[in-house]
Design a protein around this motif. Structure first.
Motif, PDB file in Angstrom:
ATOM      1  N   SER A  39     -10.117   9.821   3.106  1.00  0.00           N
ATOM      2  CA  SER A  39     -10.145   8.402   3.604  1.00  0.00           C
ATOM      3  C   SER A  39      -9.921   8.703   5.651  1.00  0.00           C
ATOM      4  N   PRO A  40      -9.846   7.923   6.486  1.00  0.00           N
ATOM      5  CA  PRO A  40      -9.811   7.137   7.534  1.00  0.00           C
ATOM      6  C   PRO A  40      -8.399   7.262   7.770  1.00  0.00           C
ATOM      7  N   SER A  41      -7.677   7.380   6.902  1.00  0.00           N
ATOM      8  CA  SER A  41      -6.252   6.268   6.438  1.00  0.00           C
ATOM      9  C   SER A  41      -4.993   7.460   8.192  1.00  0.00           C
ATOM     10  N   TRP A  42      -5.814   8.541   8.058  1.00  0.00           N
ATOM     11  CA  TRP A  42      -4.520   9.142   8.887  1.00  0.00           C
ATOM     12  C   TRP A  42      -4.920   8.886  10.138  1.00  0.00           C
ATOM     13  N   PHE A  43      -6.415   8.261  10.508  1.00  0.00           N
ATOM     14  CA  PHE A  43      -5.832   7.770  12.126  1.00  0.00           C
ATOM     15  C   PHE A  43      -5.452   6.818  12.376  1.00  0.00           C
ATOM     16  N   TRP A  44      -5.729   5.676  11.211  1.00  0.00           N
ATOM     17  CA  TRP A  44      -4.923   4.254  11.395  1.00  0.00           C
ATOM     18  C   TRP A  44      -3.232   4.696  11.027  1.00  0.00           C
ATOM     19  N   GLN A  45      -2.442   5.904  10.637  1.00  0.00           N
ATOM     20  CA  GLN A  45      -1.396   6.002   9.836  1.00  0.00           C
ATOM     21  C   GLN A  45      -1.663   6.126  11.686  1.00  0.00           C
ATOM     22  N   GLY A  46      -1.691   7.650  11.866  1.00  0.00           N
ATOM     23  CA  GLY A  46      -1.613   7.834  13.810  1.00  0.00           C
ATOM     24  C   GLY A  46      -0.665   6.416  14.246  1.00  0.00           C
ATOM     25  N   VAL A  47      -2.034   5.597  14.748  1.00  0.00           N
ATOM     26  CA  VAL A  47      -2.049   4.469  15.566  1.00  0.00           C
ATOM     27  C   VAL A  47      -0.812   3.680  15.384  1.00  0.00           C
ATOM     28  N   ALA A  48      -0.424   3.399  13.714  1.00  0.00           N
ATOM     29  CA  ALA A  48       0.901   3.064  13.635  1.00  0.00           C
ATOM     30  C   ALA A  48       2.385   3.268  13.766  1.00  0.00           C
ATOM     31  N   GLU A  49       1.808   4.658  13.197  1.00  0.00           N
ATOM     32  CA  GLU A  49       3.330   5.289  14.208  1.00  0.00           C
ATOM     33  C   GLU A  49       3.752   4.986  16.137  1.00  0.00           C
ATOM     34  N   ARG A  50       2.089   6.000  16.714  1.00  0.00           N
ATOM     35  CA  ARG A  50       2.152   5.489  18.335  1.00  0.00           C
ATOM     36  C   ARG A  50       2.604   4.136  18.507  1.00  0.00           C
ATOM     37  N   ALA A  51       2.528   3.144  17.644  1.00  0.00           N
ATOM     38  CA  ALA A  51       2.857   2.043  17.649  1.00  0.00           C
ATOM     39  C   ALA A  51       4.903   1.305  17.636  1.00  0.00           C
ATOM     40  N   GLY A  52       4.769   2.346  17.101  1.00  0.00           N
ATOM     41  CA  GLY A  52       6.165   1.844  16.027  1.00  0.00           C
ATOM     42  C   GLY A  52       6.151   0.885  15.217  1.00  0.00           C
ATOM     43  N   LEU A  53       5.247   1.268  14.839  1.00  0.00           N
ATOM     44  CA  LEU A  53       5.258   0.439  13.212  1.00  0.00           C
ATOM     45  C   LEU A  53       5.259   1.036  11.612  1.00  0.00           C
ATOM     46  N   ALA A  54       5.044  -0.095  11.036  1.00  0.00           N
ATOM     47  CA  ALA A  54       5.147   0.956   9.360  1.00  0.00           C
ATOM     48  C   ALA A  54       3.869   0.871   8.949  1.00  0.00           C
ATOM     49  N   ALA A  55       3.469   2.571   8.828  1.00  0.00           N
ATOM     50  CA  ALA A  55       2.142   2.869   8.453  1.00  0.00           C
ATOM     51  C   ALA A  55       1.853   1.870   7.396  1.00  0.00           C
ATOM     52  N   PRO A  56       0.195   1.989   7.686  1.00  0.00           N
ATOM     53  CA  PRO A  56      -0.462   0.693   6.091  1.00  0.00           C
ATOM     54  C   PRO A  56      -0.080   2.081   4.953  1.00  0.00           C
ATOM     55  N   ALA A  57       0.668   1.138   4.048  1.00  0.00           N
ATOM     56  CA  ALA A  57       0.837   1.780   2.536  1.00  0.00           C
ATOM     57  C   ALA A  57       0.082   1.362   1.536  1.00  0.00           C
ATOM     58  N   GLY A  58      -0.240   0.409   1.699  1.00  0.00           N
ATOM     59  CA  GLY A  58      -1.154  -0.046   0.259  1.00  0.00           C
ATOM     60  C   GLY A  58      -0.157  -0.392  -0.785  1.00  0.00           C
ATOM     61  N   THR A  59      -0.373  -1.155  -1.868  1.00  0.00           N
ATOM     62  CA  THR A  59       0.203  -1.817  -2.680  1.00  0.00           C
ATOM     63  C   THR A  59       0.455  -1.115  -4.342  1.00  0.00           C
ATOM     64  N   GLY A  60      -1.116  -0.272  -4.156  1.00  0.00           N
ATOM     65  CA  GLY A  60      -1.091   0.639  -5.273  1.00  0.00           C
ATOM     66  C   GLY A  60      -1.064  -0.686  -6.503  1.00  0.00           C
ATOM     67  N   LEU A  61      -1.539   0.559  -7.520  1.00  0.00           N
ATOM     68  CA  LEU A  61      -1.573  -0.227  -9.223  1.00  0.00           C
ATOM     69  C   LEU A  61       0.267   0.331 -10.285  1.00  0.00           C
ATOM     70  N   PRO A  62      -0.340  -0.150 -10.904  1.00  0.00           N
ATOM     71  CA  PRO A  62       0.801  -0.083 -11.882  1.00  0.00           C
ATOM     72  C   PRO A  62       0.477   1.331 -12.296  1.00  0.00           C
ATOM     73  N   PRO A  63       1.788   2.311 -13.295  1.00  0.00           N
ATOM     74  CA  PRO A  63       1.393   3.888 -13.475  1.00  0.00           C
ATOM     75  C   PRO A  63       0.302   4.058 -14.881  1.00  0.00           C
ATOM     76  N   ASP A  64       0.443   2.508 -15.467  1.00  0.00           N
ATOM     77  CA  ASP A  64      -0.604   2.321 -16.876  1.00  0.00           C
ATOM     78  C   ASP A  64      -1.523   2.376 -16.335  1.00  0.00           C
ATOM     79  N   LYS A  65      -2.420   1.514 -14.782  1.00  0.00           N
ATOM     80  CA  LYS A  65      -3.026   1.732 -15.032  1.00  0.00           C
ATOM     81  C   LYS A  65      -3.692   2.589 -13.061  1.00  0.00           C
ATOM     82  N   ASP A  66      -3.628   3.483 -12.654  1.00  0.00           N
ATOM     83  CA  ASP A  66      -3.798   3.703 -11.982  1.00  0.00           C
ATOM     84  C   ASP A  66      -3.883   5.501 -12.022  1.00  0.00           C
ATOM     85  N   PHE A  67      -4.708   6.636 -11.283  1.00  0.00           N
ATOM     86  CA  PHE A  67      -5.097   7.463 -11.618  1.00  0.00           C
ATOM     87  C   PHE A  67      -4.920   8.172 -10.427  1.00  0.00           C
ATOM     88  N   GLU A  68      -4.918  10.070 -11.235  1.00  0.00           N
ATOM     89  CA  GLU A  68      -5.446  10.248  -9.646  1.00  0.00           C
ATOM     90  C   GLU A  68      -6.313  10.407  -8.906  1.00  0.00           C
TER      91      GLU A  68
END
Length: 256
Positions: A136-165
């Motif tokens: 996905s385009p997440s690498w681009f936005w991570q680069g923007v956040a890093e250059r701005a000195g901000l924490a990159a967007p990480a998302g909240t994710g799902l609990p392990p029993d609900k998530d999948f690879e």
């Protein structure tokens, strides 16, 4: 998980053109329509549903976000789009001959329950097609956040029993666990040639993790973010567009 509340117009002006990269492939995989009934789950602004209707499917869209439905009503006024969301769809069992879910199961709180619900509304041996992002385009936005000195967007994710690879193999396993039969998963890649305006509309409009991060910033942080965005666009642009490579896992299965 990311909230899509209120982002219909911003999504239509930005990521809708990215997600359309799978549309032709999905139409091809479904085969001849012959007026059969199809449900497009998480139909968003209605672009895929409208394309399927154009080739002869009797299409119903299903979308929980009212701002998405508003765009669909304006852009595709003849398209039927119902308010509803996985994992409880407002339809009788075995009501459709086919179901599509384009970049939907990567956003639901319980993917396996959502997969089972899709099988419920499909006729026996009905075709089901779903996609998720592998790249996905997440690498681009991570680069923007890093250059701005901000924490990159990480998302909240799902609990392990609900998530999948989040790989093609992991997607296929999850769908099989959710009741899909004869699951076949392949990958589709393409380049999204996005303008800086399209990308910025997604951030400013609150679309996806990058948009959620931007809306959480104060005025000075937003200014830093905007400057970093402009610099990264300049570095990666060609003829005024930014080339972003993407890859999707495309899964095809049957209900029973």
């Amino acid at each position: 998980m990311k909230s899509w509340e209120g982002v219909g117009e911003a999504y239509a002006a930005s990521y809708a053109s990215l997600c359309a990269g799978t549309h032709d492939d999905l139409v091809r995989r479904l085969g001849p329509a012959h007026g059969r009934r199809l449900l497009d789950v998480g139909s968003g602004t209605g672009a895929l549903a409208a394309q399927l209707a154009d080739v002869g499917w009797s299409v119903t869209g299903c979308e929980p976000e009212p701002t998405m439905r508003a765009v669909a009503a304006r852009e595709h006024p003849l398209l039927a789009v119902i308010d509803g969301a996985l994992p409880v769809l407002p339809f009788a069992g075995a009501q459709f001959d086919a179901v599509t879910a384009n970049f939907v199961l990567n956003h639901v709180p319980d993917p396996r329950a959502a997969a089972r619900e899709i099988t419920r509304v499909v006729q026996p041996s009905g075709v089901m097609i779903a996609t998720i992002w592998v790249v996905s385009p997440s690498w681009f936005w991570q680069g923007v956040a890093e250059r701005a000195g901000l924490a990159a967007p990480a998302g909240t994710g799902l609990p392990p029993d609900k998530d999948f690879e989040r790989t093609s193999a992991g997607f296929g396993r999850m769908l099989s666990e959710g009741g899909w039969h004869a699951v076949d998963v392949s990958e589709l890649g393409w380049t999204w040639w996005a303008t800086a305006d399209e990308l910025w509309r997604s951030a400013e409009g609150g679309v996806a993790s990058a948009g959620a991060l931007y809306l959480s910033l104060d005025a000075s942080e937003r200014a830093r973010y905007a400057r970093a965005f402009d610099r990264l666009c300049e570095e990666h642009s060609l003829d005024g567009r930014v080339a972003l490579d993407h890859r999707a896992a495309v899964a095809v299965g049957t209900a029973r």
